[in-house]
Each structure stands twice: as C-alpha cells, then as structure tokens.
Design a protein around this motif. Structure first.
Motif, mmCIF file in Angstrom:
data_model
loop_
_atom_site.group_PDB
_atom_site.id
_atom_site.type_symbol
_atom_site.label_atom_id
_atom_site.label_comp_id
_atom_site.label_asym_id
_atom_site.label_seq_id
_atom_site.Cartn_x
_atom_site.Cartn_y
_atom_site.Cartn_z
ATOM 1 N N SER A 102 17.346 16.993 6.239
ATOM 2 C CA SER A 102 16.340 17.607 7.090
ATOM 3 C C SER A 102 16.858 18.743 7.935
ATOM 4 O O SER A 102 16.209 19.173 8.863
ATOM 5 C CB SER A 102 15.741 16.533 8.005
ATOM 6 O OG SER A 102 16.727 16.034 8.865
ATOM 7 N N ASP A 361 14.476 14.501 -1.784
ATOM 8 C CA ASP A 361 14.613 14.073 -0.400
ATOM 9 C C ASP A 361 13.751 14.958 0.502
ATOM 10 O O ASP A 361 13.017 15.831 0.030
ATOM 11 C CB ASP A 361 16.083 14.088 0.033
ATOM 12 C CG ASP A 361 16.685 15.496 -0.006
ATOM 13 O OD1 ASP A 361 15.942 16.459 -0.294
ATOM 14 O OD2 ASP A 361 17.888 15.631 0.252
ATOM 15 N N ILE A 362 13.850 14.727 1.800
ATOM 16 C CA ILE A 362 13.030 15.482 2.754
ATOM 17 C C ILE A 362 13.276 16.991 2.617
ATOM 18 O O ILE A 362 12.342 17.790 2.658
ATOM 19 C CB ILE A 362 13.337 15.025 4.197
ATOM 20 C CG1 ILE A 362 12.806 13.621 4.444
ATOM 21 C CG2 ILE A 362 12.732 16.000 5.215
ATOM 22 C CD1 ILE A 362 11.294 13.531 4.493
ATOM 23 N N GLU A 389 5.369 12.296 5.093
ATOM 24 C CA GLU A 389 5.051 11.402 6.214
ATOM 25 C C GLU A 389 5.222 9.931 5.843
ATOM 26 O O GLU A 389 5.401 9.079 6.721
ATOM 27 C CB GLU A 389 3.621 11.646 6.690
ATOM 28 C CG GLU A 389 3.419 13.003 7.341
ATOM 29 C CD GLU A 389 2.065 13.134 7.996
ATOM 30 O OE1 GLU A 389 1.507 12.085 8.397
ATOM 31 O OE2 GLU A 389 1.561 14.265 8.122
ATOM 32 N N GLY A 390 5.149 9.628 4.568
ATOM 33 C CA GLY A 390 5.415 8.260 4.113
ATOM 34 C C GLY A 390 4.388 7.229 4.520
ATOM 35 O O GLY A 390 4.685 6.035 4.560
ATOM 36 N N LEU A 393 4.003 7.855 10.010
ATOM 37 C CA LEU A 393 4.943 8.843 10.545
ATOM 38 C C LEU A 393 5.852 8.243 11.619
ATOM 39 O O LEU A 393 6.997 8.685 11.787
ATOM 40 C CB LEU A 393 4.173 10.042 11.108
ATOM 41 C CG LEU A 393 4.994 11.268 11.487
ATOM 42 C CD1 LEU A 393 5.867 11.717 10.332
ATOM 43 C CD2 LEU A 393 4.076 12.402 11.925
ATOM 44 N N LYS A 395 7.237 5.426 11.516
ATOM 45 C CA LYS A 395 8.355 4.790 10.819
ATOM 46 C C LYS A 395 9.223 5.832 10.101
ATOM 47 O O LYS A 395 10.385 5.562 9.808
ATOM 48 C CB LYS A 395 7.836 3.765 9.813
ATOM 49 C CG LYS A 395 7.197 2.548 10.451
ATOM 50 C CD LYS A 395 6.756 1.546 9.392
ATOM 51 C CE LYS A 395 6.129 0.309 10.033
ATOM 52 N NZ LYS A 395 5.670 -0.674 9.007
ATOM 53 N N HIS A 396 8.640 6.962 9.798
ATOM 54 C CA HIS A 396 9.373 8.040 9.132
ATOM 55 C C HIS A 396 9.545 9.219 10.095
ATOM 56 O O HIS A 396 9.333 10.369 9.761
ATOM 57 C CB HIS A 396 8.621 8.502 7.874
ATOM 58 C CG HIS A 396 8.566 7.490 6.784
ATOM 59 N ND1 HIS A 396 7.650 6.471 6.788
ATOM 60 C CD2 HIS A 396 9.327 7.316 5.672
ATOM 61 C CE1 HIS A 396 7.833 5.713 5.705
ATOM 62 N NE2 HIS A 396 8.847 6.208 5.015
ATOM 63 N N TRP A 397 9.950 8.891 11.325
ATOM 64 C CA TRP A 397 10.028 9.887 12.390
ATOM 65 C C TRP A 397 10.966 11.043 12.060
ATOM 66 O O TRP A 397 10.801 12.152 12.567
ATOM 67 C CB TRP A 397 10.489 9.212 13.678
ATOM 68 C CG TRP A 397 11.757 8.433 13.537
ATOM 69 C CD1 TRP A 397 11.871 7.106 13.263
ATOM 70 C CD2 TRP A 397 13.094 8.936 13.613
ATOM 71 N NE1 TRP A 397 13.191 6.746 13.175
ATOM 72 C CE2 TRP A 397 13.958 7.851 13.388
ATOM 73 C CE3 TRP A 397 13.636 10.193 13.857
ATOM 74 C CZ2 TRP A 397 15.345 7.985 13.385
ATOM 75 C CZ3 TRP A 397 15.018 10.327 13.864
ATOM 76 C CH2 TRP A 397 15.858 9.235 13.628
ATOM 77 N N TRP A 398 11.960 10.800 11.202
ATOM 78 C CA TRP A 398 12.926 11.856 10.893
ATOM 79 C C TRP A 398 12.287 13.038 10.157
ATOM 80 O O TRP A 398 12.856 14.118 10.099
ATOM 81 C CB TRP A 398 14.068 11.287 10.056
ATOM 82 C CG TRP A 398 13.619 10.618 8.787
ATOM 83 C CD1 TRP A 398 13.360 11.199 7.588
ATOM 84 C CD2 TRP A 398 13.359 9.228 8.619
ATOM 85 N NE1 TRP A 398 12.954 10.270 6.670
ATOM 86 C CE2 TRP A 398 12.955 9.041 7.274
ATOM 87 C CE3 TRP A 398 13.443 8.119 9.454
ATOM 88 C CZ2 TRP A 398 12.618 7.780 6.756
ATOM 89 C CZ3 TRP A 398 13.107 6.879 8.935
ATOM 90 C CH2 TRP A 398 12.709 6.720 7.614
ATOM 91 N N ALA A 399 11.067 12.831 9.615
ATOM 92 C CA ALA A 399 10.391 13.920 8.916
ATOM 93 C C ALA A 399 9.720 14.896 9.886
ATOM 94 O O ALA A 399 9.364 16.010 9.493
ATOM 95 C CB ALA A 399 9.340 13.355 7.956
#
Length: 624
Positions: A102, A361-362, A389-390, A393, A395-399
């Motif tokens: 990222s 990957d991201i 976002e999975g 979001l 739970k997938h905060w790194w995006a």
C-alpha cells in the motif's frame, strides 16, 4: 505463465550479445514490448573457450500471449536510451511499484554537502510517500544485518539507540554511544540493526551512515557482506554514486558478493544510469550469482521509465533462467500496460496472475483502479475499489490509505468522506496525508487544512507533511496561502530541501509566475549545494517551451545537464516545441540529437521538419 522450454544451453555464465531478426506480430498483446523474434546469440563462455561460438534458436510467446522481443542488455558506453520518456526522474509510478503493497513513492535527496550537520538532517519525502515504509531492498539490507535468531526484535516499534541518536542532533554518534556505554547499556548487533532499520524507515540516511561508519571504526563487531552492502547503499544515497563506487574498491574482496552488487545495481537504477546498471547486471551473471527476481525487477523498473521496448528482453531472460515473477513484477507490467492505455493487455496480466494462483494485492488493485479511471472506465474502477474494501472497511483499514486518493480521482466526495470517517477516530499519519491529498483533488481546501491541523497537533510534522498541503495550494493556484505555509515551515525549523523546492516551483508556475519559480530554484540550489529534482526543471522547461522562449528553454536544459540529468526524449520534445512556437530555426538540432543518442519519434520528426532552417517550401522552390 512461465512454463516455456528453456534454451538448450544455460545463459548464467554468458554475457549476452543479441542481434534481432524481427518477425512481425500484428496480433501481439504485448507488441509495445517487442515482437516475436528469431534470435541469433553470439556468446562466449566464461572459461574463454569457443569465442566465436554461435547458437540459433526461436523464441515463442508466453502462454498468456506475452509476445517478446530481444535486444542486447549491454548498452554502449555513453549511449542514451531511445525510449520515449514517460516519467520524471523521481518517478511516482516506479516508486509506488517498488514499495510494499500500500505504499508509494520513495524520493532520494541528492546532496553534495558532506558536513555532518547536513548528514544529520532528515531527508525530505514526497507527498505520496509512506513515512513508515521503505523499498524492500532497504528493509532487506537493514533487517539482514540482524542475527537470524534475533529477528523477532522487529516486533519492537523502535530502538533505544535510535531514540538516543535522534534526540541528540548536536552530538556525534561516537559521543552518544560513549554516553550509552557509560550508562551501563550494551552495544550489540541486535540493537544496532534495529536502530539502522528505524533510520531507514524514516529515510534518515545520513544518521544511518554515521552509525554504519562507527560500526567499522569501533571494531566492536565483525563485519559481514550485509554490513558492507548496507554501507554502500547509504553512501550512494547520501554522498552520491561516485563515492559509492570508490567504496566498493575498499571492501575486502571476500565480501564483494551478490549483496554488494545488488545494492550497487539498485542505486544505478534509482539514478537512471542505464549503462552502469546493465554493466552491473551482466557482471553479476558473469560471476555466477544465482539469478534472482530482485535483479530482473530492477531492470524492469529501469526500462519502464526509460525504454519500454527492452522490457521484453528482461521477460525473455527471466523465463530462460526460470526466475518466477514476483508481485512487483506483476505490478510493473500492469502499470506499464495501463500507462500505454492498453486495458485489454492489463487485464490479461491479471488473468495470468489468477492462473498462477496469485491474487493481486492492494498495490496492484490500486493500479488497476487508477488506470480504469484514467481510461474512463468508471464502473470498473469502482468495482475494484469495492473489492479493495473487502466488504468491511473497518476490518480492512489498511486499504484506506489507497482508497482516499482513488475515490477523489473519481470525483466521489461522498466516498472520500465515508472512508475518512472510518479513519477519523484514530487516524494513522499516512491516512492523514492521503486525506489531505484527496480533499485537495476535490478542491475542498478547508477539509484538507483541517486534517493538516489535526496532524500537526498529533505528531511532530516534518517538511514532508507541509509539502502535502503545499501541493494542494499549488494545484489550486492559491499563491498567498502557499507563501504563508512556506513561511510557517521556516519558522518551525523544518529542513527545506529539493522536494519542498519542487512544490514551491509548481506553486509559482501554477500562478503564472514562471520567472519567479526559476529564480527560487536557482537561489535554493546555489545556497544549499543540493541537486533540484528532475520534475522541478521540467516544470520550468515545459512553461518556457509553451511560450516559445528558446533562450530560457536552452538555459534550463543546460542546467539539467550540469546537474547530472541524462538527456532524454521528453526534454528535447520541449526544446523542439520552443523552437516551433518561437518560429526560430534550429541549426544543427539533428546533430545534437544524434550526439545525445536520441532517436526522434514521429511527432518529433514533424517538429524537426517544421524548424529545419534549410527546408524547402513551394515558395522557396520558386525563388530558387
């Protein structure tokens, strides 16, 4: 994807000198990288036998229809790339691909100043950059210094030694370590390695170099090849490649292995030095180092910026050497196809990844979304963003860091606000930077300023963070606010270097004050003895060329050459444009291009014909 037959004879111990017999391939999905070819290879074994040995073989295409060409990977000395210039010297796309998932661009600050105070200054970062991430090569160099049994210490957020050195900028590393020992604390490889890792993460290369020099001078630790490779990398970043090359000769021969050459190769690529990079790559092959994806990816990074036709050569060699593509390899290919506006080709690369069981990957998804958006495929771009976002979001905060600027690129202010609300309760520094960029793109200046003020109250902000907001002001032609911010930077004691100069130049250029931008850049580089960024010069070059100002265009081109930037097609496209706009004949321009090793593109040929002082017209024929 890579299940092609290997050549009958391995290439590891041979230097390639490949001539090309082209076979047209009009249906090739990868024709921008080269055609299907028949290759005649003349190679000489490292043993010296059979110097005139010739072998012939035919190359098919990849199973995913990647058609490949083949060219020599040994540029003649002094030759410049003939590929069309697509990126800046500090190439955002190049760096974002090199980073972990990222993250984005890593900018290198070149400095001729070797005074310790300058070395202690924290180099600036680009506004796109993640302050907590560095290119994988740097992490490898830093982490590999650590004893294998103690790498678990990476879980520690920082190191006491790092904090001690960082808190005492007025003292030398020697003095700080002396006090450290007086306080009864132990100096060991684990602590030093963790400190080095922290310096690299924050791009504090000057202090990392001073610590590395102390390691050698103190003789408290037995140095390894990894230590020398790390030191070489730091010297190149802080003191320049010339000093790094000199240092190589001081490394004991038993330690001049693959890691040292890998470090040198990465820095030649960073400097866009094609000749030296190719020489180092071939030297690694000649010395029998096991082919690695790292070396091939470095060449892909280089050619993506300078000569995309040569990407086919790298892909060909990777298959011959049975080197599997990494995520970086795929990102490079995705981005190259996207920049060429070949969306079908880009999607086929993703299909190939899926066929290999590799999920984008991201970072790869962000590239896909970016290129879909730039090609007007908005729905496809949105679909990729939702996938990033999975489903949840939180739970997938790194995006979030990637999503904020991408939604802004699509003009989706509501989506930017929604993503920011996920971050807002406890935002990370990089998410704040992304939010400022996003609000800036949407021309929501107050929102961008609010995030900046929150960031400045939460963390000790550096010039990097100021530069993010400064770029927002520049892109929105807010000269007065930009000037106030620069003054605030100075008052706060921030180190102002080439990346900040770049933003100031663009601030004035966007406001139409090109001469002022030129003056600022000249004074800054003269006073600080530092090399301006390629993009700073190009901002001025573009504007002078648009005006038809031949004198100032030539002046900027001359200054770029003095600063060590290689001549490329993009610079000469601007120069030709200046002559054409100014209706000035360009005497000897074709000879200049030939000397620089630049092959004109079709558009340049039209410009050359237009500014040819000896061109024939209907009227001139009558007069003759």
């Amino acid at each position: 994807m890579w299940a092609l037959r290997r050549a009958a004879h391995p290439l590891k111990n041979h230097r390639l000198s490949i001539s090309v017999l082209r076979v047209p391939s009009p249906n090739s999905d990868w024709s921008c990288f080269g055609d299907n070819v028949g290759v005649v290879e003349s190679s000489q074994a490292s043993s010296g036998r059979h110097p005139s040995l010739e072998r012939s073989y035919h190359v098919t295409s990849f199973t995913c229809q990647m058609s490949m060409g083949s060219r020599c990977l040994s540029s003649q000395a002094g030759a410049k790339s003939s590929g069309e210039e697509e990126e800046e010297e500090e190439d955002d796309a190049f760096s974002e691909l090199e980073e972990p998932a990222s993250t984005k661009a890593s900018q290198k600050v070149d400095s001729a100043d070797e005074i310790e105070d300058e070395l202690d200054s924290e180099p600036e970062l680009s506004a796109d950059e993640d302050a907590e991430k560095v290119p994988q090569n740097e992490l490898d160099l830093a982490e590999s210094e650590m004893e294998p049994t103690k790498k678990k210490s990476r879980k520690r957020a920082t190191s006491e030694l790092f904090e001690a050195i960082n808190r005492a900028p007025g003292l030398s590393v020697q003095q700080i370590i002396d006090k450290w020992v007086e306080d009864g604390k132990e100096i060991n490889r684990e602590e030093i390695s963790l400190a080095m890792l922290n310096f690299r993460k924050r791009r504090m290369y000057g202090k990392a170099l001073l610590l590395s020099e102390w390691m050698e001078s103190s003789e408290k630790l037995d140095l390894t090849e990894r230590d020398y490779a790390s030191r070489l990398d730091l010297i190149a970043k802080v003191r320049g490649l010339h000093r790094a090359e000199s240092f190589v000769n001081k490394i004991p021969e038993s330690f001049r292995g693959e890691l040292v050459h890998r470090s040198l190769l990465a820095n030649y690529v960073s400097a866009s030095n094609v000749t030296k990079a190719e020489e180092t790559f071939n030297k690694m092959r000649d010395q029998g180092f096991t082919p690695s994806s790292f070396a091939f990816n470095q060449l892909l990074l280089l050619y993506k910026r300078l000569d995309r036709k040569k990407i086919a050569d790298v892909l060909l060699l990777m298959e011959k050497e049975n080197v599997k593509p990494t995520m970086l390899t795929y990102r490079l290919l995705i981005d190259t196809k996207g920049q060429s506006n070949d969306i079908t080709g880009m999607e086929k690369i993703v299909d190939a990844m899926n066929a290999e069981g590799i999920k984008p990957d991201i970072g790869a998804q962000a590239l896909l979304a970016k290129h879909y958006a730039s090609s007007g495929l908005i729905e496809k771009a949105k679909a990729v963003l939702k996938e990033m976002e999975g489903g949840d979001l939180k739970k997938h905060w790194w995006a979030c860091q990637s999503l904020l600027p991408l939604y802004a690129e699509l003009g989706e202010a509501d989506e930017v606000e929604r993503v920011w609300k996920v971050c807002e309760p406890n935002p990370r520094l990089e998410e704040c930077i992304a939010a400022i960029e996003a609000w800036g793109k949407l021309k929501k200046i107050q929102e961008a300023e609010a995030v900046f003020e929150r960031m400045s109250k939460t963390w000790k902000v550096s010039s990097k963070h100021y530069t993010v907001l400064l770029k927002v002001y520049a892109s929105n032609k807010m000269l007065a606010k930009g000037k106030d911010l620069v003054k605030r930077m100075g008052d706060s004691g921030c180190h102002i270097g080439p990346i900040t100069w770049d933003s100031i130049v663009k601030l004035y250029v966007e406001a139409g004050e090109v001469e002022k931008a030129d003056s600022v850049l000249t004074k800054a580089s003269q006073q600080n003895h530092m090399k301006p960024m390629f993009s700073s010069y190009m901002s001025l070059l573009d504007q002078y060329a648009k005006r038809g100002d031949v004198h100032n265009t030539e002046k900027i081109l001359h200054r770029m050459r003095q600063s060590g930037y290689m001549s490329r097609i993009r610079q000469y496209q601007c120069l030709l444009n200046a002559y054409a706009k100014g209706k000035v004949p360009a005497y000897g321009i074709r000879e200049r291009l030939k000397v620089e090793g630049i092959t004109p593109t079709k558009s340049m040929e039209a410009q050359l014909a237009q500014i040819d002082p000896f061109r024939k017209t209907a009227v001139s024929d009558l007069l003759d």
